[in-house]
Design a protein around this motif. Structure first.
Motif: not given
Length: 419
Positions: A197, A218, A189, A231, A247
């Motif tokens: 990104q 992410d 991410g 996110g 994550s």
């Protein structure tokens, strides 16, 4: 004749290890002391810290500290004893999973003890030898190590390059048709070094043409990006199209642990096949209950994220105004790119720490190309605008010394004094 296994270790310490005699204890494995925050102590001196993975400043939030303390007092550090499947399952673990799934807009979630270990195991569990993996060449080490476990074919695409993505998806599709397998596409991410990104929106659009499943790491987007903090997927409007969302708690949550979220069928499969969790002790109650409080603050305290982005924008715009190259970051991660050798970088960072009281992470080859020095800063909600002004002043001074050859001259005639 069989060689001594350790002969190689003596002769070749690796691209980073060869600097250990000069670097250890100062440039690597440094000891930051005192209460976590923008101001800490390093080698007996007060420093301004830009190397703390605490985006939202939750590490010392009074409600977080109380939740951690109360959990420790009630359960201690050992509870629960055992793996989740055997004897380590609790209502608190279930509650945290349910709340995490809801927060990132997925049907189900599963707790992981560590982010790195978890990502390696997720990749291993999702694919068989007949499946094909396509992943970004700049992926985090946890993704690379997960891919290394894969017994089948894998393809890397140029970083965030759409043409390269599609070319490799074509190759993967052809291969999968031969093996009878599927395709797992992996990206981040937010890329942790450059701050860009991942091109999630564009990757999702490729699903209309190619049959693959998307796994997104992410770690740096969770809690910092998107209207609610869910996110990079939320930020780009494609959260629903991410098949497996991952994550860690180590960034915005200022804690130990991680999670994976997806449709219930996928999570149910991972629960019974994720080796890093099946054969590991459950996440302790201190981290589990502490994360519930942190998640509550993520949901209900938007002013924390607002303050983070006020600091991010002030730091990044200030660097640009003063002519520094920060690449094309569009996240909190703030890289500053300079040209120079590793010895020059060591002298420069020594100067920053000793004479300007600025502590930050330095990144050199082999993480980035030779001849480039990357100074990586992580703004947090706990920093102040005064901290930013102080840092910009210091950066102007060190750039001048780098450009005029001061650091090169010092590097050539002396070993940096890190005593």
């Amino acid at each position: 004749m069989v060689k001594d296994l350790f002969e190689r270790i003596q002769d070749n310490k690796g691209p980073l290890g060869k600097w250990a005699s000069q670097a250890e204890g100062y440039y690597v494995f440094p000891k930051l002391e005192g209460e976590l925050g923008p101001r800490m102590t390093f080698h007996g001196k007060n420093i301004l810290n830009w190397s703390l993975n605490d985006y939202l400043g939750l590490a010392n939030h009074p409600e977080v500290r109380k939740a951690d303390t109360d959990a420790a007092a009630q359960f201690g550090a050992a509870y629960p004893m055992g793996a989740r499947m055997m004897s380590g399952h609790t209502t608190y673990h279930e509650q945290l999973e349910n709340e995490l799934a809801s927060f990132v807009m997925k049907e189900s979630a599963y707790l992981l003890n560590f982010g790195y270990q978890g990502m390696v195991s997720i990749i291993d569990a999702l694919v068989t030898k007949n499946d094909i993996i396509v992943y970004d060449v700049d992926s985090h080490a946890c993704i690379i190590d997960g891919v290394r476990l894969h017994m089948g074919k894998r393809f890397t695409y140029k970083h965030n390059d759409l043409e390269s993505m599609e070319k490799n998806l074509q190759r993967a599709t052809k291969m999968a048709e031969e093996t009878g397998g599927g395709i797992l596409f992996i990206t981040e991410g937010v890329f942790g070094m450059r701050g860009q990104q991942g091109k999630l929106k564009e990757i999702v659009a490729l699903k209309q043409k190619y049959n693959f499943r998307l796994l997104v790491d992410d770690a740096h987007g969770f809690g910092t990006l998107g209207k609610t903090g869910a996110g990079a997927g939320e930020e780009q409007g494609v959260q629903d199209d991410i098949d497996v969302y991952f994550s860690t708690f180590a960034k915005s949550m200022a804690n130990i642990g991680a999670f994976v979220a997806a449709d219930k069928t996928v999570i149910d499969y991972l629960k019974y096949n994720l080796r890093s969790q099946m054969f590991a002790k459950a996440l302790p109650m201190i981290q589990t209950i502490g994360s519930l409080k942190r998640l509550e603050l993520l949901r209900n305290s938007s002013e924390i994220k607002d303050k983070l982005w006020e600091n991010v924008n002030a730091l990044q715009s200030g660097l640009k105004e003063k002519g520094f190259n920060i690449g094309d970051t569009n996240t909190c991660i703030t890289p500053v790119y300079l040209e120079g050798s590793i010895p020059e970088a060591m002298v420069m960072v020594n100067d920053l720490r000793e004479n300007y009281g600025i502590f930050l992470s330095i990144v050199v080859y082999p993480v980035i190309p030779k001849g480039i020095i990357l100074l990586r800063m992580i703004p947090t909600a706990s920093h102040t605008l005064a901290d930013i002004d102080e840092t910009l002043t210091a950066f102007e001074a060190i750039r001048e010394k780098l450009v005029n050859g001061t650091y090169k001259e010092i590097a050539e005639r002396t070993t940096v004094d890190v005593s």
